[in-house]
Design an enzyme around this catalytic site. Structure first.
Site, mmCIF file in Angstrom:
data_model
loop_
_atom_site.group_PDB
_atom_site.id
_atom_site.type_symbol
_atom_site.label_atom_id
_atom_site.label_comp_id
_atom_site.label_asym_id
_atom_site.label_seq_id
_atom_site.Cartn_x
_atom_site.Cartn_y
_atom_site.Cartn_z
ATOM 1 N N PRO A 2 0.832 -1.206 0.000
ATOM 2 C CG PRO A 2 -0.829 -1.607 1.583
ATOM 3 C CD PRO A 2 0.501 -2.109 1.108
ATOM 4 C CD GLU A 3 2.978 2.624 -4.420
ATOM 5 O OE1 GLU A 3 3.075 3.771 -4.913
ATOM 6 O OE2 GLU A 3 3.179 1.582 -5.071
ATOM 7 C CE LYS A 53 5.536 3.961 0.070
ATOM 8 N NZ LYS A 53 6.453 2.921 -0.446
ATOM 9 C CG HIS A 91 -3.935 -14.420 6.319
ATOM 10 N ND1 HIS A 91 -2.824 -15.241 6.318
ATOM 11 C CD2 HIS A 91 -4.761 -14.872 5.335
ATOM 12 C CE1 HIS A 91 -2.957 -16.141 5.345
ATOM 13 N NE2 HIS A 91 -4.111 -15.942 4.746
ATOM 14 N NE ARG A 110 4.984 -11.319 0.924
ATOM 15 C CZ ARG A 110 5.783 -10.858 -0.029
ATOM 16 N NH1 ARG A 110 5.270 -10.114 -1.009
ATOM 17 N NH2 ARG A 110 7.076 -11.111 -0.015
ATOM 18 N NE ARG A 152 21.905 18.057 -3.913
ATOM 19 C CZ ARG A 152 21.162 19.143 -3.734
ATOM 20 N NH1 ARG A 152 21.051 20.040 -4.702
ATOM 21 N NH2 ARG A 152 20.521 19.350 -2.591
ATOM 22 N NE ARG A 263 10.076 -2.592 -5.079
ATOM 23 C CZ ARG A 263 9.399 -1.727 -4.309
ATOM 24 N NH1 ARG A 263 10.057 -0.848 -3.542
ATOM 25 N NH2 ARG A 263 8.088 -1.733 -4.297
#
Length: 280
Positions: A2-3, A53, A91, A110, A152, A263
């Site tokens: 989740p973002e 987040k 879960h 997880r 930069r 990623r």
């Protein structure tokens, strides 16, 4: 994972369930992952905020005056697969028992999520939270500062994922923002025009994703859903993420997927060419 859009949607959805309620007890199965939660027992939820987040529950003594500031924060990080539910399941990792008799369950297949009680603003134990950049939809996120930092930067996508230039942008929304800005994910040292395009793309993509409740990528137990089972809708607006091999919505070239900074990364090789320093 989740973002920002998914976490902000979570905040908006569960705040009405928790605001003004007393947390009688927090029950969990992993004290190393859910730390100091007993400090929240008997405290009232004053409100919920979000930083990047992370969810922050603001807690105060149940008998504290309304105008007294909160004196404890319960930080919740959803990890890769965390989310709240109204019913216990296989879960479930954390149970919030409320004084009203209601229960709210934190499920996390997880087991990467975290719940930590800290004094307000004491984020030393969570360095990513302590060092993250401004909120992308806030006035603190300015184009001038972003352009200066981007001049930069190393490879731009890993730089965004570090959370330092701007908070809450993860794998999905980095890929989408870079597509909108026509920038290669491995581009370094952005010029002013490139950085300005990316700045505007981040704001536009994040605002649209929040408006649509985030992205739900499937029906598996670890996929993003709200406590009531409702999913997000922004996945239908993805232009590159999860679309490897499909035609680019802008030019028709097949979307490519590479690994960058460990990623999975999606981009259009025609719309997002890698600029050489000579063409800066």
């Amino acid at each position: 994972m989740p973002e920002l859009p998914e976490v902000e949607t979570t905040r908006r959805k569960i705040e009405p369930l928790l605001r003004g309620k007393t947390i009688e007890r927090i029950v969990h199965d992993a004290p190393h992952r859910y730390r100091n939660t007993e400090r929240a027992h008997g405290r009232q939820v004053r409100g919920l905020t979000r930083r990047g987040k992370y969810l922050l529950l603001h807690l105060a003594a149940a008998d504290a005056a309304e105008d007294e500031p909160h004196d404890l924060e319960l930080i919740v990080h959803l990890g890769m697969t965390g989310g709240f539910r109204l019913e216990e399941g296989p879960h479930t990792r954390v149970t919030f028992e409320l004084g009203s008799g209601e229960k709210l369950y934190f499920n996390d297949p997880r087991r990467f999520g975290k719940v930590v009680a800290v004094a307000p603003g004491d984020y030393a134990s969570m360095p990513t939270l302590a060092a993250m950049g401004p909120e992308p939809l806030s006035d603190d996120f300015t184009e001038a500062e972003f352009v200066a930092l981007a001049a930069r930067c190393g490879p731009v996508k890993p730089w965004l994922l570090s959370q330092k230039p701007v908070s809450g942008v993860g794998n999905i929304y980095a890929d989408e923002s870079l597509w909108h800005a026509r920038l290669h994910p491995a581009q370094t040292r952005l010029n002013a025009d490139e950085a300005g395009r990316l700045y505007r793309a981040i704001r536009e993509v994040m605002a649209a994703a929040v408006d649509k409740g985030g992205s739900s990528l499937g029906n598996g137990v670890g996929n993003y859903r709200q406590h009531d089972g409702e999913g997000g809708g922004f996945q239908h607006s993805h232009h590159v993420y999860g679309r490897a091999g499909q035609p680019c919505d802008r030019c028709g070239t097949p979307i490519e997927k590479i690994v960058l900074g460990q990623r999975g990364t999606h981009f259009c090789p025609v719309c997002q060419p890698l600029r050489t320093d000579r063409s800066a």
